[in-house]
Design a protein around this motif. Structure first.
Motif, short mmCIF file in Angstrom:
data_model
loop_
_atom_site.label_atom_id
_atom_site.label_comp_id
_atom_site.label_asym_id
_atom_site.label_seq_id
_atom_site.Cartn_x
_atom_site.Cartn_y
_atom_site.Cartn_z
N PHE A 52 -13.03 10.10 -1.55
CA PHE A 52 -13.42 8.95 -2.36
C PHE A 52 -12.17 8.33 -2.98
CE2 PHE A 52 -15.04 7.48 -6.65
CZ PHE A 52 -15.59 6.30 -6.17
N VAL A 53 -11.84 7.14 -2.54
CA VAL A 53 -10.65 6.43 -3.04
C VAL A 53 -11.07 5.04 -3.48
CG1 VAL A 53 -8.35 5.59 -2.51
CG2 VAL A 53 -9.17 7.71 -1.45
N LEU A 54 -10.84 4.73 -4.74
CA LEU A 54 -11.20 3.41 -5.25
C LEU A 54 -10.30 2.33 -4.65
CD1 LEU A 54 -11.73 4.22 -9.03
CD2 LEU A 54 -13.48 3.38 -7.45
N PRO A 55 -10.84 1.13 -4.41
CA PRO A 55 -10.01 0.03 -3.91
C PRO A 55 -8.90 -0.31 -4.89
CG PRO A 55 -12.35 -0.49 -3.72
CD PRO A 55 -12.26 0.75 -4.54
N GLU A 56 -7.78 -0.75 -4.36
CA GLU A 56 -6.64 -1.11 -5.19
C GLU A 56 -6.97 -2.35 -6.01
OE1 GLU A 56 -1.90 -2.28 -4.61
OE2 GLU A 56 -3.12 -1.57 -2.90
N PRO A 57 -6.67 -2.34 -7.30
CA PRO A 57 -6.99 -3.51 -8.12
C PRO A 57 -6.09 -4.71 -7.82
CG PRO A 57 -6.13 -1.69 -9.45
CD PRO A 57 -6.11 -1.24 -8.04
N ALA A 58 -6.63 -5.89 -8.06
CA ALA A 58 -5.86 -7.12 -7.90
C ALA A 58 -4.95 -7.31 -9.11
CB ALA A 58 -6.80 -8.31 -7.76
N GLY A 59 -4.08 -8.30 -9.01
CA GLY A 59 -3.17 -8.57 -10.13
C GLY A 59 -3.90 -9.07 -11.36
#
Length: 258
Positions: A52-59
């Motif tokens: 389970f890996v959360l999506p990378e956040p945007a700027g």
């Protein structure tokens, strides 16, 4: 009659209702095999679950804010609160809204995504790979004994906007099965009452009836709180209310003609 049996016969509400039904000639059909409403996550599924890996956040969260505010009618105050509490954020790739489901220790166990760019009227929705479906998007207040349950995270946020309810515990199932509800109640034993704000369509009404029966028999106070007639869910109700309010304000601003 129920109060009489409770006071003078020492029965619980459940026992009194069943006694009166039997007395009136209604025969109960006992099911020897308890059929679970929820689709439980089996041990095999747990073993096969991918990381389970959360999506990378945007700027920033500009697309998220624009979508939830302009398309879904949710106020900036509510959006900012959920952002501040770290319950939602915008993903770097595709700019999806990510809804986080945390456990009692604040560890994210579940996450779902909602696209902000609907293509030809078709929304993008999916759960993040490897998530634990025994959890759901939730808001916790350990000082509250009330839990409000929804199908979708956006309906939960819409409810907060409509009623300015910042006190109760809230949970979005992300489905009609109640695995996340069972987990939430186990992790937050102070809960004594549950309000079901499921959708107004046929599946939502059926699920609400089944869940109310199940949790009433488990000793919880339960209440069915669907959206008003004519609205599928709480977000549809919110959007319509905001639209009507804008129309009224526009009419009020129009100059009076002699």
């Amino acid at each position: 009659q129920i109060d009489f049996l409770r006071v003078f016969c020492g029965m619980s509400v459940k026992e009194a209702v069943f006694w009166l039904l039997d007395f009136a000639g209604y025969r109960r059909i006992e099911n020897p095999v308890k059929q679970p409403l929820v689709h439980q996550v089996s041990q095999k599924q747990a073993e096969e679950r991918k990381p389970f890996v959360l999506p990378e956040p945007a700027g920033d969260n500009s697309y998220l804010i624009s979508y939830l505010n302009q398309e879904r009618g949710i106020s900036r105050a509510v959006i900012d609160l959920f952002l501040k509490d770290g319950l939602i954020y915008e993903s770097r790739h595709y700019h999806n809204v990510v809804f986080k489901g945390n456990d009692k220790n604040g560890v994210t166990r579940f996450a779902s995504m909602r696209g902000v760019f609907d293509k030809q009227g078709k929304p993008f929705k999916c759960d993040v790979t490897g998530n634990d479906k025994n959890y759901g998007f939730n808001v916790v207040n350990e000082n509250s004994t009330e839990l409000v349950v929804f199908e979708a995270a956006i309906d939960l946020m819409s409810y907060v906007d409509i009623f300015t309810d910042y006190e109760s515990n809230k949970l979005a199932l992300g489905m009609l099965a109640d695995a996340p509800l069972e987990t939430f109640l186990r992790e937050h034993p102070q809960i004594t009452s549950i309000r079901f704000c499921l959708d107004g369509d046929e599946p939502g009404r059926k699920a609400a009836a089944e869940l109310m029966r199940k949790y009433y028999e488990l000793g919880y106070e339960v209440e069915d709180c669907p959206p008003p007639a004519g609205y599928k869910d709480y977000n549809e109700w919110l959007v319509a209310a905001k639209l009507n309010l804008n129309r009224m304000n526009k009419r009020a601003d129009e100059p009076v003609r002699a």
